[in-house]
Scaffold this motif. Sequence first.
Motif, PDB file in Angstrom:
ATOM      1  N   ALA A  64       0.860  -1.181   0.000  1.00 36.55           N
ATOM      2  CA  ALA A  64       0.000   0.000   0.000  1.00 36.55           C
ATOM      3  C   ALA A  64       0.892   1.225   0.000  1.00 36.55           C
ATOM      4  CB  ALA A  64      -0.917  -0.007   1.224  1.00 36.55           C
ATOM      5  N   GLN A  65       0.474   2.237  -0.734  1.00 36.35           N
ATOM      6  CA  GLN A  65       1.170   3.506  -0.753  1.00 36.35           C
ATOM      7  C   GLN A  65       0.202   4.592  -0.332  1.00 36.35           C
ATOM      8  OE1 GLN A  65       3.270   4.404  -4.431  1.00 36.35           O
ATOM      9  NE2 GLN A  65       3.251   2.227  -4.954  1.00 36.35           N
ATOM     10  N   GLY A  66       0.686   5.573   0.386  1.00 40.72           N
ATOM     11  CA  GLY A  66      -0.155   6.688   0.789  1.00 40.72           C
ATOM     12  C   GLY A  66       0.665   7.951   0.870  1.00 40.72           C
ATOM     13  N   ARG A  67      -0.015   9.067   0.833  1.00 41.28           N
ATOM     14  CA  ARG A  67       0.667  10.354   0.834  1.00 41.28           C
ATOM     15  C   ARG A  67       0.302  11.134   2.090  1.00 41.28           C
ATOM     16  NH1 ARG A  67       2.973  14.117  -2.523  1.00 41.28           N
ATOM     17  NH2 ARG A  67       2.507  16.289  -2.013  1.00 41.28           N
ATOM     18  N   PHE A  68       1.276  11.827   2.658  1.00 42.53           N
ATOM     19  CA  PHE A  68       0.984  12.792   3.701  1.00 42.53           C
ATOM     20  C   PHE A  68       1.950  13.965   3.559  1.00 42.53           C
ATOM     21  CE2 PHE A  68       4.305  10.255   5.637  1.00 42.53           C
ATOM     22  CZ  PHE A  68       5.033  11.138   6.426  1.00 42.53           C
ATOM     23  N   ARG A  69       1.616  15.055   4.165  1.00 37.10           N
ATOM     24  CA  ARG A  69       2.412  16.268   4.007  1.00 37.10           C
ATOM     25  C   ARG A  69       2.631  16.930   5.358  1.00 37.10           C
ATOM     26  NH1 ARG A  69       4.248  18.984  -0.115  1.00 37.10           N
ATOM     27  NH2 ARG A  69       4.897  21.137   0.232  1.00 37.10           N
TER      28      ARG A  69
END
Length: 715
Positions: A64-69
């Motif tokens: 799984a890949q996810g983005r956060f900032r």
Amino acid sequence: MGLTNRSTGVHAADAGLFIQKRAESDRVIALAGNPNVGKSTVFNALTHLRQHTGNWPGKTVCCAQGRFRTAQRGYILVDLPGTYSLMARSAEEEAARSFLCFGGADAAVVVCDATCLERSLNLALQTMELGVRTVVCVNLLDEAKRKHIRIDLSRLADRLGAPVVGTSARKKRTLRALTDALDRMTGAPDSGPPAPVPYPEEIEAAVARILPEAERLCRGRLNARWLCLRLLEQDAALLAEAEARLGVPLGQDAALQQAAGTARAELEAAGIGREALSDRIVSALVAQAERLCSGVVTHERPVYRQADLRIDRVLTSRLLGYPVMLALLAFVFWLTVVGANAPSRILSRWLFGVQDWLTALFHAWGAPEWLHGLLVLGMFRTMAWVVSVMLPPMAIFFPLFTLLEDLGYLPRVAYNLDRPFQRCRACGKQALCMCMSFGCNAAGVVGCRIIDSPRERLLAILTNNFIPCNGRFPMLISLLTIFFIGTSGVPGAALRCALLLTGVIVLGVAMTFAVTRLLSDTLLRGEPSAFTLELPPYRRPQVGSILVRSVLDRTLFVLGRAAAVAAPAGMLLWALANTTCGGSSLLSHCAHFLDPFAQLMGLDGAILLAFVLGFPANEVVVPIIVMIYLSQGSLTGLEDPAALRALLCLNGWTWTTAVSTVLFSLMHWPCSTTLWTVRKETGSWKWTALAAAIPTACGMLCCMAFTALARLFGA
């Protein structure tokens, strides 16, 4: 597989995993950790469930890949499969190791369990040994506090030479320390590798002999000391990946091979062969973890898992373990039976109301009847039936299943069933795949990836279908209720139905054991492999996470897949029912053709044909039977159990017919989705065909044997 259409896609070096960035400044972070350390909780909390999943090319390993900032930059978080070590034995461990070694991640976060830090640090040490910039995330501090364990995080960071942060991932505010550490690490120049793990003198001497040649070839692209250890271990698969990363044929470099050969010869002379070398490397890592934790981890109470141990004495005991499992299974089925009836009726009425609206719309447009029949009475009606039958019980069963998973009970199930599986020369992890199959057999097949041995993985896949999935429950419940409990006003009917259904499940488990042993003695001979199964601590379940995972990741996913295969099947079914030949529909002709063989099994042609046409989705078997008996041109269901019983009895059903139908439902070919999943997982049409043939042959033989006995005694 993208996060957004405007993003920039890049491959993770030679690991083959496709990483999707939104901006060049995004940093790729590998998230690693042992199973049951809260890694997924950290991932979900950081990405806020903004993620997508996919497989490594050429591997059946899901990531799984996810983005956060943060305030400083964006991050792509890659959730690696849970692993205890980078000395890979399974596809999951190999995938995690490949990405950490060659995936080109800017940094790694290794999640450790605060309640057993020594064991978790093993993976952190191996990751740091690669030369990857690493943040050690000591998670589950809340549980450690509850168990009176104190950890000096700053002292551990000094000893490791790497950032260490403490979190309780269920409390999202505690993750601020982790994101701040990532900002500092990725925004600063690389400070160089941490202090190396000290190995025995003989191994250090061997590494020193190879190191100059390894440094010449690596030139900073790989950690030279790490490569020396792998050359000594002679891990062919890993060295092939290293060659691809370096662009240098290591096996053809004469100086490197001469140094490695001399070093291995010196180790052999010191009595350290290949296996002994691996053992000493592992022992050194364990000893280093113990040294790091000495004085850092303090147990205020010497026995801190006393409550867990007391519970385990009951749940895993030989006397009470199995009765508790059966009682829990019956309780889950009881809740499913009681809770699904009313929502299923409401959903059915609403969806068939939509069908009436579509019919009016088609008539208003002047569409031909055949088009209305194919699309509305065929495709939509079948999908409506599948959704109304599957969705309510799945919406109850999957959260209950996920609840047991969150509590930590499912590993206890695997522990209890390990002994009988060992007697069948199989792996106890197969019990976890069986649990997943209650929701969907295709999910159970995918779950077989957790089994390391290819032979034992095949055993689990080939016997997977003896566990009835959620799609077969409605028919089993209906037949058990109307033929063995009663149709109305029976006290405790739901409980009795749940107990009968549990008995059917036990029969399926018994068949799993029997066929597994038969295959182990014939087609798939071999001895059972040993495996390490961690019994995680009992934890308070997260209701929000359970609902999201069970509804989005499981219920809707399985439902969408079932509806997708039910749609074309519905059109085919309508076409067969409405195409006549000699005054009868093709459906009736097919049923009449199958009748002689079906009678041998205690069935009739309509029942057997319904199972054949229910191949895309088991939920439509009973409606097809009703449709054939009533000679109607579209899928039909009877909501009133008394009316359904009357119709079945009018067409020659007795209690023996019901038993044969239940047996064949338990043991017949998998649905199309499951078979396609078997094909993808095994990569072989031969094993796919066997996965269909084995349960079908067992079902036919059992039905024939039961029918012969029933007729012998005049039933």
